[in-house]
Design a protein around this motif. Structure first.
Motif, PDB file in Angstrom:
ATOM      1  N   ALA A 223       0.815  -1.217   0.000  1.00 32.56           N
ATOM      2  CA  ALA A 223       0.000   0.000   0.000  1.00 32.56           C
ATOM      3  C   ALA A 223       0.853   1.273   0.000  1.00 32.56           C
ATOM      4  CB  ALA A 223      -0.924  -0.004   1.219  1.00 32.56           C
ATOM      5  N   GLU A 270      -8.761   6.121   7.686  1.00 32.81           N
ATOM      6  CA  GLU A 270      -8.551   5.958   6.237  1.00 32.81           C
ATOM      7  C   GLU A 270      -7.487   4.914   5.931  1.00 32.81           C
ATOM      8  OE1 GLU A 270      -7.451   9.645   4.103  1.00 32.81           O
ATOM      9  OE2 GLU A 270      -8.898  10.564   5.491  1.00 32.81           O
ATOM     10  N   GLU A 273      -8.725   1.436   6.143  1.00 28.59           N
ATOM     11  CA  GLU A 273      -9.525   1.066   4.964  1.00 28.59           C
ATOM     12  C   GLU A 273      -8.613   0.673   3.791  1.00 28.59           C
ATOM     13  OE1 GLU A 273     -13.335   3.082   3.934  1.00 28.59           O
ATOM     14  OE2 GLU A 273     -12.201   3.703   2.153  1.00 28.59           O
ATOM     15  N   LYS A 274      -7.578   1.468   3.601  1.00 26.18           N
ATOM     16  CA  LYS A 274      -6.642   1.226   2.493  1.00 26.18           C
ATOM     17  C   LYS A 274      -5.901  -0.107   2.679  1.00 26.18           C
ATOM     18  CE  LYS A 274      -2.965   3.774   0.107  1.00 26.18           C
ATOM     19  NZ  LYS A 274      -2.176   5.021   0.139  1.00 26.18           N
ATOM     20  N   SER A 277      -8.152  -3.221   2.608  1.00 29.02           N
ATOM     21  CA  SER A 277      -8.578  -3.563   1.258  1.00 29.02           C
ATOM     22  C   SER A 277      -7.454  -4.315   0.521  1.00 29.02           C
ATOM     23  CB  SER A 277      -9.072  -2.295   0.555  1.00 29.02           C
ATOM     24  OG  SER A 277      -8.456  -2.124  -0.661  1.00 29.02           O
TER      25      SER A 277
END
Ligand code: PLP
Length: 286
Positions: A223, A270, A273-274, A277
């Motif tokens: 990420a 946030e 979430e990143k 995912s």
């Protein structure tokens, strides 16, 4: 459900061991929990490597044949999907075996007890921070032993810490050592996010080298989030923008409250979430 005991697949209700098994009398054994979704396992090789290390650490002479165990675990999953559903955890356990004496020394010539069974896991959540309320956790001084890197079946210390969170209506208990440094939680590892960067305590005898922790470290790199394995103090934890706990059963659980302290803005972050995912996409291939 169908279980595995000493070379045979048997209905769980019919599985029997000796009360003299040292796993029962001393907690003298090593275990693993491997998650699977729709029949596909997460981190199988990593779990097997840790299993073998744990057995070597306590000198249980039992060699794990990776391919044989893959077949065995896959069968526990496949044969139980009809009753347990798509989300299945497999518990594997090797204890030193039954000795006729109740004597502390490792006995010679005993046969290890090998046990495995499948249980239902909760379904993975969606990687959507607005759909996730976040969880709250308790905080306590780590009062377990100093060999927390060994995945021992002797879990009373962990169980007692976890029970605190149950009493307090929380999901877990985060633990800190004498120096006020976060070690892990009673059945999970801990990550924090501060100013866009991720931190997790370094591996040593104070914490279990979580397989999910290892996979999350990979996902952070994928990420593009900088990550450092370094000491996290209680103060740093409480001042973090995000706190997560990770384990085979919980995957990555975002924490919005620690004791009476709100974390960040009290909402799921946030970066969770990143990264979650990425984790959801990559977990079967890492
Ligand atoms: N720490 C402790 C004390 C645990 O018991 C567990 C797993 O149950 C973890 C961390 C997380 O490890 P894993 O990600 O391999 O499930």
């Amino acid at each position: 459900t169908i279980a595995y005991l000493n070379g045979e697949f048997v209905p769980l209700e019919q599985a029997r061991i000796s009360p003299l098994d040292r796993g029962f009398l001393f907690g003298d054994g090593i275990y693993e929990v491997i998650p699977s979704y729709a029949g596909k396992m997460v981190g199988f090789s990593q779990h097997m490597a840790r299993f073998a290390k744990g057995l070597a650490a306590i000198e249980i002479d039992y060699k794990i044949d990776r391919d044989e165990w893959q077949t065995l675990v896959q069968r526990l999953i496949d044969d139980n999907r009809e009753t347990l559903g798509d989300n299945i955890g497999v518990y594997l356990h090797v204890s030193r075996g039954a000795d006729t004496r109740r004597y502390h020394a490792y006995p010679e010539g005993v046969t290890p007890t090998v046990f495995g069974f499948a249980f239902a896991l909760s379904a993975p959540v969606k990687a959507d921070r607005h759909a996730h309320p976040g969880a709250s956790v308790s905080l306590a001084e780590d009062l377990r032993w100093e060999r927390c890197h060994i995945k021992s079946t002797a879990l009373l210390g962990n169980v007692m810490h976890f029970q605190q969170s149950v009493k307090e209506g929380n999901a877990e208990t985060l633990l800190y050592n004498h120096q006020g440094e976060i070690t892990e939680a009673s059945s999970s590892n801990v990550f924090i996010i501060k100013d866009g960067k991720a931190f997790t305590p370094p591996l040593d005898n104070q914490l279990l080298p979580g397989i999910t922790r290892m996979l999350v470290l990979e996902c952070l790199k994928i990420a593009g989030i900088e990550v450092s394995e370094e000491v996290i103090t209680v103060g740093e934890l409480l001042a973090a923008d995000e706190v997560w706990i990770t384990s085979s059963g919980k995957e990555i659980l975002p924490i919005v409250k620690v004791g009476d302290n709100q974390i960040g803005d009290g909402k799921v972050g946030e970066i969770w979430e990143k990264v979650f995912s990425v984790y959801s996409e990559q977990k079967f291939v890492l």
